[in-house]
Design a protein around this motif. Structure first.
Motif, PDB file in Angstrom:
ATOM      1  N   GLY A   3       0.801  -1.212   0.000  1.00 52.25           N
ATOM      2  CA  GLY A   3       0.000   0.000   0.000  1.00 52.25           C
ATOM      3  C   GLY A   3       0.838   1.268   0.000  1.00 52.25           C
ATOM      4  N   ASN A   4       0.161   2.366  -0.065  1.00 50.36           N
ATOM      5  CA  ASN A   4       0.788   3.674  -0.086  1.00 50.36           C
ATOM      6  C   ASN A   4       0.884   4.197   1.340  1.00 50.36           C
ATOM      7  N   ILE A   5       2.100   4.458   1.819  1.00 53.54           N
ATOM      8  CA  ILE A   5       2.274   4.885   3.210  1.00 53.54           C
ATOM      9  C   ILE A   5       1.653   6.246   3.488  1.00 53.54           C
ATOM     10  N   PHE A   6       1.420   7.051   2.468  1.00 57.85           N
ATOM     11  CA  PHE A   6       0.820   8.355   2.657  1.00 57.85           C
ATOM     12  C   PHE A   6      -0.702   8.295   2.782  1.00 57.85           C
ATOM     13  N   THR A   7      -1.319   7.249   2.247  1.00 56.82           N
ATOM     14  CA  THR A   7      -2.780   7.171   2.278  1.00 56.82           C
ATOM     15  C   THR A   7      -3.311   6.045   3.158  1.00 56.82           C
ATOM     16  N   GLN A   8      -2.449   5.164   3.619  1.00 58.43           N
ATOM     17  CA  GLN A   8      -2.916   4.019   4.408  1.00 58.43           C
ATOM     18  C   GLN A   8      -3.661   4.460   5.678  1.00 58.43           C
ATOM     19  N   HIS A   9      -3.029   5.244   6.523  1.00 61.25           N
ATOM     20  CA  HIS A   9      -3.685   5.682   7.759  1.00 61.25           C
ATOM     21  C   HIS A   9      -4.901   6.573   7.490  1.00 61.25           C
ATOM     22  N   PRO A  10      -4.797   7.591   6.617  1.00 61.11           N
ATOM     23  CA  PRO A  10      -6.000   8.378   6.332  1.00 61.11           C
ATOM     24  C   PRO A  10      -7.181   7.520   5.873  1.00 61.11           C
ATOM     25  N   ASN A  11      -6.916   6.517   5.027  1.00 65.94           N
ATOM     26  CA  ASN A  11      -7.990   5.625   4.586  1.00 65.94           C
ATOM     27  C   ASN A  11      -8.576   4.845   5.754  1.00 65.94           C
ATOM     28  N   GLU A  12      -7.727   4.425   6.685  1.00 65.57           N
ATOM     29  CA  GLU A  12      -8.205   3.666   7.851  1.00 65.57           C
ATOM     30  C   GLU A  12      -9.138   4.483   8.742  1.00 65.57           C
ATOM     31  N   VAL A  13      -8.958   5.800   8.763  1.00 70.05           N
ATOM     32  CA  VAL A  13      -9.836   6.644   9.575  1.00 70.05           C
ATOM     33  C   VAL A  13     -10.913   7.323   8.729  1.00 70.05           C
ATOM     34  N   GLY A  14     -11.050   6.878   7.480  1.00 68.15           N
ATOM     35  CA  GLY A  14     -12.137   7.348   6.628  1.00 68.15           C
ATOM     36  C   GLY A  14     -11.934   8.731   6.034  1.00 68.15           C
ATOM     37  N   GLU A  15     -10.673   9.107   5.786  1.00 71.23           N
ATOM     38  CA  GLU A  15     -10.388  10.417   5.224  1.00 71.23           C
ATOM     39  C   GLU A  15      -9.482  10.285   4.004  1.00 71.23           C
ATOM     40  N   SER A  16      -9.536  11.290   3.152  1.00 70.56           N
ATOM     41  CA  SER A  16      -8.560  11.367   2.070  1.00 70.56           C
ATOM     42  C   SER A  16      -7.268  11.915   2.671  1.00 70.56           C
ATOM     43  N   ALA A  18      -5.745  14.636   1.796  1.00 63.47           N
ATOM     44  CA  ALA A  18      -5.914  16.084   1.985  1.00 63.47           C
ATOM     45  C   ALA A  18      -6.745  16.388   3.225  1.00 63.47           C
ATOM     46  N   ALA A  19      -7.850  15.665   3.421  1.00 67.95           N
ATOM     47  CA  ALA A  19      -8.688  15.890   4.597  1.00 67.95           C
ATOM     48  C   ALA A  19      -7.919  15.565   5.872  1.00 67.95           C
ATOM     49  N   ALA A  24      -5.361  17.049  10.821  1.00 66.53           N
ATOM     50  CA  ALA A  24      -4.199  16.872  11.694  1.00 66.53           C
ATOM     51  C   ALA A  24      -3.460  18.191  11.892  1.00 66.53           C
ATOM     52  N   SER A  25      -3.376  19.005  10.854  1.00 69.45           N
ATOM     53  CA  SER A  25      -2.712  20.305  10.974  1.00 69.45           C
ATOM     54  C   SER A  25      -3.460  21.223  11.920  1.00 69.45           C
ATOM     55  N   ARG A  26      -4.780  21.279  11.771  1.00 74.27           N
ATOM     56  CA  ARG A  26      -5.587  22.107  12.679  1.00 74.27           C
ATOM     57  C   ARG A  26      -5.441  21.637  14.118  1.00 74.27           C
ATOM     58  N   PHE A  27      -5.499  20.336  14.301  1.00 71.42           N
ATOM     59  CA  PHE A  27      -5.366  19.759  15.633  1.00 71.42           C
ATOM     60  C   PHE A  27      -4.006  20.130  16.234  1.00 71.42           C
TER      61      PHE A  27
END
Length: 78
Positions: A3-16, A18-19, A24-27
């Protein structure tokens, strides 16, 4: 490496990617602002009396509101 290390975790939490980046930046920026307020409060205790605790409470509510979306066994809070 699967898989893609940049999208694996975002996909797991239901986000793209960019989202997830924006959330994460706001947080992180809110954490930095709250931490800075607490450091100022340590020196000048009459300033930012409740800012740190309010920031923590808001961030906690935001993070725990995501519990259903994340894989907490793989990414535990603690």
């Amino acid at each position: 490496m699967a898989g893609n290390i940049f999208t694996q975790h975002p996909n797991e939490v239901g986000e793209s990617y960019a989202a997830h980046f924006l959330n994460a930046s706001r947080f992180g920026l809110r954490m930095l602002a709250g931490g800075t307020a607490v450091l100022v409060h340590a020196i000048l205790p009459f300033l930012f009396v409740q800012t740190g605790s309010r920031t923590m409470a808001k961030l906690h509510r935001r993070m725990t509101g995501r519990v259903e979306r994340a894989d907490w066994e793989r990414y535990p809070i603690i």
